[in-house]
Design a protein around this motif. Structure first.
Motif, PDB file in Angstrom:
ATOM      1  N   ALA A   1      -2.301  19.709   4.793  1.00 49.80           N
ATOM      2  CA  ALA A   1      -2.713  19.145   5.599  1.00 49.80           C
ATOM      3  C   ALA A   1      -2.283  17.677   5.435  1.00 49.80           C
ATOM      4  N   LYS A   2      -2.010  16.995   6.721  1.00 55.58           N
ATOM      5  CA  LYS A   2      -1.769  15.558   6.724  1.00 55.58           C
ATOM      6  C   LYS A   2      -3.051  14.725   6.338  1.00 55.58           C
ATOM      7  N   ILE A   3      -3.005  13.903   5.585  1.00 56.83           N
ATOM      8  CA  ILE A   3      -4.014  12.966   5.036  1.00 56.83           C
ATOM      9  C   ILE A   3      -4.034  11.594   5.567  1.00 56.83           C
ATOM     10  N   ILE A   4      -4.898  10.968   6.472  1.00 54.16           N
ATOM     11  CA  ILE A   4      -4.921   9.824   7.037  1.00 54.16           C
ATOM     12  C   ILE A   4      -6.481   8.869   6.268  1.00 54.16           C
ATOM     13  N   ALA A   5      -6.215   8.021   5.333  1.00 59.11           N
ATOM     14  CA  ALA A   5      -7.277   7.380   4.756  1.00 59.11           C
ATOM     15  C   ALA A   5      -7.480   6.100   5.364  1.00 59.11           C
ATOM     16  N   ILE A   6      -8.788   5.993   5.716  1.00 59.29           N
ATOM     17  CA  ILE A   6      -9.302   4.471   6.339  1.00 59.29           C
ATOM     18  C   ILE A   6     -10.206   3.998   5.279  1.00 59.29           C
ATOM     19  N   THR A   7      -9.402   2.747   4.580  1.00 62.64           N
ATOM     20  CA  THR A   7     -10.391   2.357   3.255  1.00 62.64           C
ATOM     21  C   THR A   7      -9.926   0.841   3.243  1.00 62.64           C
ATOM     22  N   ARG A   8     -10.791   0.100   2.216  1.00 60.19           N
ATOM     23  CA  ARG A   8     -10.622  -1.055   1.953  1.00 60.19           C
ATOM     24  C   ARG A   8      -9.386  -1.467   1.158  1.00 60.19           C
ATOM     25  N   PHE A   9      -8.950  -0.635   0.155  1.00 59.37           N
ATOM     26  CA  PHE A   9      -8.117  -0.994  -0.824  1.00 59.37           C
ATOM     27  C   PHE A   9      -6.700  -0.223  -0.634  1.00 59.37           C
ATOM     28  N   ALA A  10      -5.690  -0.785  -0.986  1.00 58.13           N
ATOM     29  CA  ALA A  10      -4.393  -0.333  -0.816  1.00 58.13           C
ATOM     30  C   ALA A  10      -4.192   0.930  -2.054  1.00 58.13           C
ATOM     31  N   LYS A  11      -4.731   0.476  -2.955  1.00 58.84           N
ATOM     32  CA  LYS A  11      -4.851   1.270  -4.299  1.00 58.84           C
ATOM     33  C   LYS A  11      -6.065   1.689  -4.635  1.00 58.84           C
ATOM     34  N   SER A  12      -6.350   3.124  -4.585  1.00 60.10           N
ATOM     35  CA  SER A  12      -7.387   3.972  -5.035  1.00 60.10           C
ATOM     36  C   SER A  12      -7.297   5.045  -5.323  1.00 60.10           C
ATOM     37  N   PRO A  13      -8.298   6.013  -5.940  1.00 59.39           N
ATOM     38  CA  PRO A  13      -7.999   7.355  -6.259  1.00 59.39           C
ATOM     39  C   PRO A  13      -7.888   8.017  -4.777  1.00 59.39           C
ATOM     40  N   LEU A  14      -8.448   7.654  -3.593  1.00 56.38           N
ATOM     41  CA  LEU A  14      -8.370   8.204  -2.564  1.00 56.38           C
ATOM     42  C   LEU A  14      -6.895   8.134  -1.909  1.00 56.38           C
ATOM     43  N   THR A  15      -6.371   6.938  -2.002  1.00 50.29           N
ATOM     44  CA  THR A  15      -5.051   6.689  -1.431  1.00 50.29           C
ATOM     45  C   THR A  15      -3.886   7.272  -2.369  1.00 50.29           C
ATOM     46  N   THR A  16      -4.193   8.008  -3.373  1.00 52.01           N
ATOM     47  CA  THR A  16      -3.177   8.501  -4.143  1.00 52.01           C
ATOM     48  C   THR A  16      -2.810   9.833  -3.433  1.00 52.01           C
ATOM     49  N   TYR A  17      -3.685  10.489  -2.443  1.00 54.59           N
ATOM     50  CA  TYR A  17      -3.507  11.550  -1.870  1.00 54.59           C
ATOM     51  C   TYR A  17      -3.217  11.318  -0.259  1.00 54.59           C
ATOM     52  N   SER A  18      -3.301   9.952   0.106  1.00 53.10           N
ATOM     53  CA  SER A  18      -3.167   9.899   1.492  1.00 53.10           C
ATOM     54  C   SER A  18      -1.602   9.903   1.870  1.00 53.10           C
ATOM     55  N   ASP A  19      -1.411  10.153   3.346  1.00 53.78           N
ATOM     56  CA  ASP A  19       0.048  10.052   3.677  1.00 53.78           C
ATOM     57  C   ASP A  19       0.237   8.743   4.586  1.00 53.78           C
ATOM     58  N   ILE A  20      -0.846   8.459   5.040  1.00 55.57           N
ATOM     59  CA  ILE A  20      -0.833   7.248   5.658  1.00 55.57           C
ATOM     60  C   ILE A  20      -2.223   6.615   5.560  1.00 55.57           C
ATOM     61  N   THR A  21      -2.085   5.276   5.150  1.00 60.29           N
ATOM     62  CA  THR A  21      -3.484   4.407   4.833  1.00 60.29           C
ATOM     63  C   THR A  21      -3.528   3.329   5.709  1.00 60.29           C
ATOM     64  N   LEU A  22      -4.772   3.353   6.448  1.00 58.17           N
ATOM     65  CA  LEU A  22      -5.143   2.129   7.402  1.00 58.17           C
ATOM     66  C   LEU A  22      -6.231   1.275   6.551  1.00 58.17           C
ATOM     67  N   LEU A  23      -5.815   0.190   6.423  1.00 58.09           N
ATOM     68  CA  LEU A  23      -6.892  -1.006   5.749  1.00 58.09           C
ATOM     69  C   LEU A  23      -7.667  -1.473   6.434  1.00 58.09           C
ATOM     70  N   CYS A  24      -9.182  -1.576   6.496  1.00 61.23           N
ATOM     71  CA  CYS A  24     -10.138  -2.597   6.858  1.00 61.23           C
ATOM     72  C   CYS A  24     -10.150  -3.476   6.299  1.00 61.23           C
ATOM     73  N   GLY A  25     -10.488  -4.750   6.711  1.00 61.45           N
ATOM     74  CA  GLY A  25     -10.536  -5.913   6.170  1.00 61.45           C
ATOM     75  C   GLY A  25     -11.839  -6.649   5.806  1.00 61.45           C
ATOM     76  N   ALA A  26     -13.004  -5.798   5.462  1.00 66.74           N
ATOM     77  CA  ALA A  26     -14.306  -6.320   5.434  1.00 66.74           C
ATOM     78  C   ALA A  26     -14.527  -6.307   3.747  1.00 66.74           C
TER      79      ALA A  26
END
Length: 284
Positions: free
Chosen positions: A208-233
């Protein structure tokens, strides 16, 4: 836990640390206020060590893990007039007027920072993936689950392929049945939530295609993401579920929704009319 001081604990055990653990301890002592808002991957990169070294450092101090360490750090760095459960800018002496102004400022700043972090290419690629997918499954746990549900509520008004599962066991089962034709949108502020990471791992294995919405560009989650969208809070370890973080996540989901609507205008407009009519009888 609240009565313990992390710096006293570090100093008392410093001589028993390995060289790598001393390296981590030195960085924390010199950058305590920054570390509160860092992911485990960020701290590992800053110290030039592996994530496992950060975890072992926490275990050496008899802590369950990195999150418990950050909670202790939040308590230890909080001034007497400031509750670590609150934003670092909000004090116990603030009036309602001051609270109103500070909360407004925090929310506006979160939206502004999220806007500045937006990659047009990543948004475009994410929407392309959603358009091509047979199913789009929104995942999250805790407060991020509420955001995932809101995403489903929004997208299901214009498409029948939006899904969201509540129970963490059912989430991993849903991930196990995904295919290369599906998209998994995983929402996690920290990117370090065990259940969400496991869902990402299983969905990735299924193609499956993985899209992550998270605060940090580097994290255990983003190692699996194809696209990472960063929130700024910025959310401290004792401020979990803050509306400031949720507003930033919803801003990104709104952006995905409206761009999807634009690109599928005829179908989306028709479906929105159908779903609006379906609930009209529920209204007075």
């Amino acid at each position: 836990m609240a009565g313990q001081d992390i710096f006293t604990l570090i100093h008392s055990r410093y001589n028993s640390f390995t060289n790598t653990e001393k390296k981590v301890a030195d960085y924390i002592l010199e950058n305590m206020k920054d570390v509160i808002f860092m992911s485990i991957t960020d701290l590992a990169d800053a110290c030039n060590v592996g994530e496992s070294s950060i975890f072992r450092f926490c275990k050496t101090m008899n802590l369950k893990g990195y999150q418990e360490f950050k909670i202790m750090l939040a308590h230890s760095t909080s001034p007497d007039d400031e509750s670590p459960q609150l934003s670092s800018r909000i004090t116990m002496d603030d009036t309602i007027e001051e609270l109103s102004s500070k909360i407004l400022s925090a929310n506006v700043n979160a939206m502004t920072e999220t806007y500045n972090l937006i990659s047009k290419q990543d948004i475009s690629d994410a929407v392309d993936s959603i358009m091509k997918a047979d199913r789009v499954h929104f995942f999250g746990v805790g407060s991020s689950l509420m955001t995932a549900l809101e995403a489903k509520n929004k997208f299901m008004r214009i498409t029948n392929k939006a899904e969201c599962t509540l129970d963490s066991h059912l989430q991993i089962m849903a991930a196990a049945l995904m295919t290369e034709k599906d998209v998994a949108v995983l929402i996690s502020y920290s990117g370090s939530t065990k259940d969400t990471i496991e869902v990402a791992k299983v969905a990735k294995e299924r193609g499956a295609k993985i899209i992550a919405i998270t605060r940090f560009a580097k994290s255990p989650l983003t190692t699996y993401s194809d696209i990472t969208l960063l929130c700024g809070a910025n959310e401290g370890p004792l401020q979990g579920g803050s509306l400031t973080a949720k507003i930033a996540q919803l801003y990104l989901l709104d952006l995905l929704y409206f761009e999807y609507f634009k690109r599928t205008n005829k179908e989306s407009a028709y479906n929105k009319e159908l779903t609006a009519k379906a609930v009209i009888e529920k209204m007075l």
